[in-house]
Design an enzyme around this catalytic site. Structure first.
Site, PDB file in Angstrom:
ATOM      1  N   SER A   1      -6.186  -4.412  -0.475  1.00  0.00           N
ATOM      2  CA  SER A   1      -7.296  -4.769  -1.366  1.00  0.00           C
ATOM      3  C   SER A   1      -6.756  -5.446  -2.625  1.00  0.00           C
ATOM      4  CB  SER A   1      -8.120  -3.529  -1.732  1.00  0.00           C
ATOM      5  OG  SER A   1      -7.279  -2.471  -2.149  1.00  0.00           O
TER       6      SER A   1
ATOM      7  N   GLU B   1     -13.181   4.479   7.188  1.00  0.00           N
ATOM      8  CA  GLU B   1     -13.910   3.683   6.190  1.00  0.00           C
ATOM      9  C   GLU B   1     -15.322   3.345   6.661  1.00  0.00           C
ATOM     10  OE1 GLU B   1     -11.724   0.417   4.481  1.00  0.00           O
ATOM     11  OE2 GLU B   1     -13.516  -0.386   3.498  1.00  0.00           O
TER      12      GLU B   1
HETATM   13  O1  KIV Z   1      -6.733  -1.774   0.978  1.00  0.00           O
HETATM   14  C1  KIV Z   1      -7.352  -0.763   0.613  1.00  0.00           C
HETATM   15  O2  KIV Z   1      -7.636  -0.564  -0.574  1.00  0.00           O
HETATM   16  C2  KIV Z   1      -7.757   0.196   1.622  1.00  0.00           C
HETATM   17  C3  KIV Z   1      -8.674   1.310   1.202  1.00  0.00           C
HETATM   18  C4  KIV Z   1     -10.045   0.804   1.030  1.00  0.00           C
HETATM   19  C5  KIV Z   1      -8.617   2.461   2.119  1.00  0.00           C
HETATM   20  O3  KIV Z   1      -7.383   0.074   2.752  1.00  0.00           O
END
Ligand code: KIV
Length: 271
Positions: free
Chosen positions: A52, A189
């Site tokens: 992310s 998720e």
């Molecule tokens: O990349 C991320 O932040 C994630 C979380 C949402 C679990 O995979």
């Protein structure tokens, strides 16, 4: 008598014990040193260096563009800021799906160059070989099922996954495959709370939910979202603890005013 003030690192065994003892696991993302120092000092159990970062750090629309080199940069910054938390790093899109040898090479680079303690990757049966190969090299793996953002172009939408029986059944089969392959934990998720509960009761490894309801073994949020840095992102599962976007904007506006009006620097703010 000397007092032992050494801080003990959370390990994959610790989070598995937490499931056994019914203690919920707290996990947040972090991408930089300063945030990692704060989360670690506050006592977070697990820090996820999530891909992310592609969205919240680099401003991309999806998680797909972030590279292995960029993930290693973020991860090594986070590792330097922590003494206690378990640090898990996302394998970015394209670094593990091709074949299991490539997956292992990517995971080894993350472990060697960042000093993190494990990797996370998305998918079930399709990535079983990669998971087994990485684990056979002694690298802990966290799985990720449900809404897997690296597959956004397959899903076409970020809405709740596995509402229909076929996808729910695949998730229940996949979580057992991940457990059997040796994953130490699994992120779930954006799935119905009922399915989060069922998946959690099916396996001995901890489940960590983001929009998967209360009956999972832990919770994870993207730190920028829960601190209210991300503007206008308010999915139902998100609890926003601060509105840092507004607070920081206010502080920056005040700074601009102080500079323009020559209020800053004052007499005590100079040499
Ligand atoms: O990349 C991320 O932040 C994630 C979380 C949402 C679990 O995979």
């Amino acid at each position: 008598m000397s007092v032992n003030t050494e801080i003990r690192r959370i390990t994959t065994n610790t989070v598995q014990e937490m499931k056994l003892n019914g203690e919920k696991i707290s996990m947040l993302t972090a991408y930089d040193y300063s945030t990692a120092v704060i989360l670690d000092g506050a006592g977070i159990d697990v820090i996820l260096v999530g891909d992310s970062a592609s969205n919240v750090m680099a401003g991309h629309e999806t998680t797909l563009p972030i590279t292995l080199d960029q993930m290693i940069y973020h991860a090594s910054s986070v590792v330097r800021g922590t003494k206690r938390a378990l640090i898990v790093v996302d394998l970015p899109f394209g670094s593990y799906q091709g074949n299991s040898k490539e997956a292992l090479a990517s995971a080894i680079r993350i472990m060697k160059e960042s000093g993190a303690h494990g990797v996370k990757l998305e998918g079930g049966a399709e990535v079983k070989d990669s998971i087994e190969r990485i684990i056979s090299a002694g690298i802990p793996v966290m799985g990720h099922l449900g809404l897997t953002p690296q597959s956004i172009y397959k899903f076409g939408t970020y809405s709740v996954r596995a509402k229909e029986d076929a996808e729910a059944n695949k998730l229940l089969s996949d979580i057992q495959i991940l457990q059997d392959a040796g994953c130490f934990a699994v992120v779930l998720e954006k799935i119905p709370a009922k399915l989060g509960k069922e998946a959690t009761s099916l396996v001995k490894i901890p489940t960590i939910g983001i929009g998967a309801g209360p009956d999972v073994d832990g919770q994870v949020l993207v730190v920028n979202d829960m601190l209210g840095i991300t503007k206008g992102f308010r999915p139902r599962f998100l609890r926003q603890y601060l509105n840092l976007f507004e607070e920081i904007t206010g502080a920056v506006k005040q700074y601009i005013t102080d500079v323009k009006s020559q209020d800053f620097p004052g007499k005590k703010e100079q040499y």
